[in-house]
Design an enzyme around this catalytic site. Structure first.
Site, short mmCIF file in Angstrom:
data_model
loop_
_atom_site.label_atom_id
_atom_site.label_comp_id
_atom_site.label_asym_id
_atom_site.label_seq_id
_atom_site.Cartn_x
_atom_site.Cartn_y
_atom_site.Cartn_z
N GLY A 416 3.57 -9.73 4.26
CA GLY A 416 2.81 -9.44 5.47
C GLY A 416 2.62 -10.70 6.29
CE LYS A 417 4.07 -14.15 12.26
NZ LYS A 417 5.23 -14.25 13.18
CD GLU A 422 6.05 -16.20 8.57
OE1 GLU A 422 6.51 -15.96 9.69
OE2 GLU A 422 6.68 -16.80 7.66
CG ASP A 539 -12.16 -10.85 7.46
OD1 ASP A 539 -12.48 -9.87 8.16
OD2 ASP A 539 -11.03 -11.34 7.46
#
Length: 688
Positions: A416-417, A422, A539
């Protein structure tokens, strides 16, 4: 007296080889008696003296004893006393003193006497001085009230004193002879003795030297053999190490090649699957409006077929409804005409109506099935779009050529990025395990200030994350720099999906499954809040909850984490990064604009409530269909003062709803913190 002393000397003598001894004895007797050497003696005494001379072995001790005169007494007086008492007393050898002298020193008799008078007188004076000292010591140490004589019969005081003066010189002379024994030894005999001793020592030393030289030769030979053996072993070890290193390199190369081959196959399969799914689910197209070019989604064949089925079912449903209306209208017309209807006619009207009802029910079931298929299509479409984005990011990455970073980590496929990083699936060629390499890149167009800020932010994240060791938190294994603008953090690899992918594949989860996931997340948060320096994750969202191969949930991504200092009070700490984070999962206090927000672990409690709600009901409680910009513009979270629960099948328990209400309490002061929330009975498991 002289005759008796001659007898005494003869008894102690063992040397008969000196023929000049009678003359010397005559001189000694003359000195003792105060007469000249030519003074005549009775023939009988001279004959006895000559007989005793032949038996003498040593005269030096006798000379020293006889020549010693006690202080205070002249030679004349001594000789006179001897002459006066020779008829009554017999001078005998001091056997006790003689035994002591023989036991201690074992003196030898001197073979000749120095003829020079000066040397003789000097030795005499030394002996007299030593004798005087010995006599004074004996007078002090041996004084008694009464004493007995050593001769035959009793003695007067004068006789006792005389005997003391006679015995004391013998002891002193013996000491003098012991000290001067080497002076009277012949030089030849001394040299011969020394030479013999030196020869023996020399032979012994030569034997030892020969033995040591032989041992040295053997030791050198053994040492040479050992050195040769050590060199051979070192060469063998070096060869083995070289072979091992070459073997490791070959093994690493083989493993790397196999991994790259498998990864290439996986990439091809992923792209083939995306192409096939694009035909079925849809693809991304380009829409041009004037000078504006935008991407748009073009639906696939599956959605077209589902829409066609829905239209057909809808048309069939409408047709049946029209037939039912006509049937009811005809029945109502017959009633208004007042004509009697037979029972058979009534049955003909009732049966079609039941048929229409049954058909409508069947159409409704089919319609629900098609709607479920459309919902599944939406989920698959989301997964396809996510995979297409991943492939596009992988094709555009500068690390997509399977490099080996830090001579250890072989990058495989992109996972994923994010905004500035990355994440690649990689293989640790040293510890032989799969890891996740997060590559942090700096934009070359950034200012130096922004670059430094990002570097500080990333380093802080690493420092926080590396100190965390918990089974519900993703581990950070390593960190290293790649170049001036890129560095890498090595994380624990979780082979399962993340919670975001799970929720995209399934709109909602059963309460039992959602509960165990929340319990694991809360345990990780409890660990963060029991450290010496508490940590606020800040988060928490579905994309930051990963699952390993066994389904264990782990919290990751501490990029926005906050460290709570020890001096922070109950109000919490200031929020210095307002605007960061994912708005759907942040509490109202993070959106206050009129003052600096104060935050605590209660931020994570709000996020837990949103996650639990989304897992149970398939959507977020606030701003589900809104973008982050719209949420911020319309103050969606600030207005979220009450949570509403939709009706679901099956129903959600009241305990779960109560936990969600407590977590989504609007006022921060009334909301529980992490440690208080963890004590909720709903989150506790007990054996039944």
């Amino acid at each position: 007296m002289s005759d008796d002393m001659v007898l005494h000397f003869s008894s102690n003598s063992s040397n008969q080889s000196d023929h000049s001894l009678p003359d010397k004895i005559a001189k000694l007797e003359a000195r003792l008696t105060g007469k000249t050497p030519s003074s005549a003696k009775p023939p009988q005494q001279q004959q006895q003296q000559q007989q005793q001379v032949s038996l003498w072995s040593s005269a030096s001790a006798a000379v020293k004893v006889v020549t010693s005169t006690p202080p205070g007494l002249s030679e004349t007086s001594i000789s006179d006393s001897d002459d006066e008492n020779t008829g009554d007393f017999l001078i005998r050898a001091n056997t006790k003193k003689r035994q002591k002298v023989q036991e201690s020193n074992n003196f030898s008799v001197v073979d000749h006497v120095e003829p020079q008078e000066a040397a003789y007188d000097g030795r005499k004076n030394d002996a007299e001085s030593k004798t005087g000292l010995d006599v004074s010591k004996k007078k002090q140490g041996r004084g008694r009230a009464s004493s007995t004589g050593r001769g035959r019969g009793s003695k007067t005081n004068n006789d006792v004193t005389k005997s003391q003066f006679v015995v004391a010189p013998v002891s002193a002379a013996s000491q003098l002879d012991a000290s001067d024994q080497k002076d009277f030894r012949p030089d030849g005999q001394l040299r011969n003795g020394e030479c013999s001793l030196q020869d023996e020592d020399l032979k012994s030393l030569r034997a030892k030297i020969a033995m040591l030289e032989e041992e040295l030769r053997k030791s050198r030979q053994d040492s040479s053999e050992y050195h040769h053996l050590v060199r051979n072993l070192e060469n063998e070890v070096k060869d083995l190490k070289d072979q091992e290193q070459q073997g490791k390199q070959k093994t690493t190369k083989v493993i790397s090649d196999l991994l790259i081959s498998v990864s290439k196959t996986e990439r091809q399969e992923a792209r083939t699957k995306v192409r096939n799914e694009s035909l079925r689910l849809g693809s991304v197209g380009v829409l041009r409006t004037g000078t504006i070019i935008a991407e748009t989604w073009e639906d696939g064949q599956m959605l077209k077929d589902l829409n066609a089925q829905l239209r057909q079912l809808l048309e069939t449903k409408e047709a049946i409804e029209r037939q039912r209306k006509l049937l009811k209208k005809r029945q109502n017309g017959d009633k208004n005409d007042g004509t009697d209807t037979e029972s058979g006619a009534q049955e003909e009207d009732i049966i079609p109506d039941e048929v229409y009802k049954s058909r409508l029910t069947s159409i409704k079931r089919e319609e629900e099935a098609v709607l479920r298929e459309r919902e599944r299509y939406t989920l698959e479409k989301g997964l396809l779009m996510r995979e297409m984005k991943r492939i596009r990011d992988e094709d555009g990455s500068r690390f997509n050529h399977f490099p080996v970073l830090n001579s250890r980590y072989a990058l495989l496929n992109l996972l994923g990025k994010g905004g500035f990083s990355e994440v690649y699936k990689a293989y640790d060629l040293v510890d032989h395990r799969y890891v996740a390499c997060k590559l942090h890149g700096l934009n070359a167009q950034w200012s130096e200030e922004k670059k430094q800020s990002y570097i500080r932010h990333a380093n802080r994240e690493c420092e926080i994350h590396k100190s965390l060791v918990h089974h519900h938190i993703v581990r950070l294994w390593d960190k290293f720099h790649i170049d001036m603008h890129t560095f890498c953090t090595v994380l624990e690899y979780c082979s399962g999906k993340d919670l975001d992918a799970v929720l995209k594949a399934t709109s909602n989860l059963p309460e039992k499954e959602a509960r165990i996931i929340i319990v694991q997340i809360v345990q990780g948060l409890v660990y963060l809040n029991k450290k010496s320096q508490k940590i606020i994750h800040y988060d928490l969202k579905p994309g930051n909850v990963l699952f390993d191969e066994f389904g264990v949930a782990k919290v990751t991504d501490f990029g926005l984490s906050k460290i709570v200092e020890d001096n922070v009070g109950s109000q919490g700490m200031e929020l210095t990064s307002q605007g960061a984070g994912t708005y759907w999962y942040l509490p109202p206090e993070c959106f206050e604009l009129n003052k600096t927000p104060m935050i605590s672990s209660k931020v994570d409690v709000w996020s837990v409530g949103v996650l639990f709600y989304q897992m149970l009901f398939g959507k977020r409680p606030f701003g589900h269909d809104q973008s982050q910009e719209r949420i911020l513009r319309e103050d969606t979270i600030i207005k979220a003062k009450k949570v509403e629960f939709p009706v679901t099948r099956p129903a959600i328990s009241n305990e779960a709803k109560d936990l969600i209400r407590r977590c989504l309490t609007y006022n921060q002061e009334d909301r529980p913190d992490v440690l208080t929330m963890a004590q909720d009975p709903y989150l506790a498991y007990s054996k039944k």
